[in-house]
Motif scaffolding. Structure first.
Motif, PDB file in Angstrom:
ATOM      1  N   THR A  26      20.989  40.951  10.605  1.00 36.48           N
ATOM      2  CA  THR A  26      21.423  41.732  11.478  1.00 36.48           C
ATOM      3  C   THR A  26      22.635  41.172  12.303  1.00 36.48           C
ATOM      4  O   THR A  26      23.035  40.037  12.369  1.00 36.48           O
ATOM      5  N   CYS A  28      26.433  41.907  14.865  1.00 29.14           N
ATOM      6  CA  CYS A  28      26.847  42.704  15.920  1.00 29.14           C
ATOM      7  C   CYS A  28      28.276  42.042  16.329  1.00 29.14           C
ATOM      8  O   CYS A  28      28.730  40.896  16.174  1.00 29.14           O
ATOM      9  N   ASP A  57      24.466  40.890  24.077  1.00 27.81           N
ATOM     10  CA  ASP A  57      23.052  41.489  24.191  1.00 27.81           C
ATOM     11  C   ASP A  57      22.187  41.321  23.057  1.00 27.81           C
ATOM     12  O   ASP A  57      22.466  41.356  21.851  1.00 27.81           O
ATOM     13  N   ARG A  58      21.109  40.378  23.223  1.00 29.01           N
ATOM     14  CA  ARG A  58      20.586  39.734  21.973  1.00 29.01           C
ATOM     15  C   ARG A  58      19.881  40.841  21.120  1.00 29.01           C
ATOM     16  O   ARG A  58      19.682  40.662  20.086  1.00 29.01           O
ATOM     17  N   ARG A  59      19.469  41.834  21.617  1.00 26.24           N
ATOM     18  CA  ARG A  59      18.639  42.954  21.030  1.00 26.24           C
ATOM     19  C   ARG A  59      19.890  43.573  19.900  1.00 26.24           C
ATOM     20  O   ARG A  59      19.433  43.944  18.851  1.00 26.24           O
ATOM     21  N   GLY A  62      19.465  41.408  16.672  1.00 28.71           N
ATOM     22  CA  GLY A  62      18.226  41.363  16.189  1.00 28.71           C
ATOM     23  C   GLY A  62      17.378  40.357  16.667  1.00 28.71           C
ATOM     24  O   GLY A  62      16.303  40.100  16.237  1.00 28.71           O
ATOM     25  N   THR A  64      14.624  39.891  19.063  1.00 26.69           N
ATOM     26  CA  THR A  64      13.746  40.873  20.103  1.00 26.69           C
ATOM     27  C   THR A  64      12.339  40.017  20.534  1.00 26.69           C
ATOM     28  O   THR A  64      11.699  40.593  21.143  1.00 26.69           O
ATOM     29  N   ALA A  68      10.961  40.088  27.922  1.00 29.04           N
ATOM     30  CA  ALA A  68      12.412  40.092  28.443  1.00 29.04           C
ATOM     31  C   ALA A  68      12.525  39.454  29.887  1.00 29.04           C
ATOM     32  O   ALA A  68      13.499  38.998  30.499  1.00 29.04           O
ATOM     33  N   HIS A  73      18.085  40.056  28.479  1.00 35.45           N
ATOM     34  CA  HIS A  73      18.617  40.661  27.258  1.00 35.45           C
ATOM     35  C   HIS A  73      19.960  40.291  27.128  1.00 35.45           C
ATOM     36  O   HIS A  73      20.388  40.241  25.928  1.00 35.45           O
TER      37      HIS A  73
END
Length: 88
Positions: A26, A28, A57-59, A62, A64, A68, A73
């Motif tokens: 992933t 970003c 944002d860690r999401r 990727g 996850t 939380a 996040h």
């Protein structure tokens, strides 16, 4: 985890580095804010130390795993980078 810089621009006393953070499969976009080095003129040929920070944002990267409540996040990454001139 790898970071690839796409663009470096002056910003204030330092620079802003835009790039891509890849975690496993992933990717970003991430912006690194790099503070200007504090170097004495007499040490111009010596090592230079830079500090950079990014928040993402860690999401989006990727990541996850984990609740939380414990991790949150938003992740802040702080880097200390030491640039050493080549040995003669």
């Amino acid at each position: 985890m790898t970071f690839t810089a796409d663009d470096i621009r002056p910003h204030g006393d330092g620079w802003t580095v835009h790039g891509t953070l890849a975690v496993k499969d992933t990717s970003c976009p991430v912006q690194l804010d790099v503070a200007a080095p504090r170097v004495a003129l007499s040490a111009a040929a010596g090592p230079v130390q830079l500090r950079a920070a990014a928040q993402f944002d860690r999401r989006a990267a990727g990541v996850t795993a984990g609740p939380a409540l414990l991790i949150g996040h938003l992740i802040t990454v702080t880097l200390t980078i030491r640039l050493q001139p080549p040995q003669a």
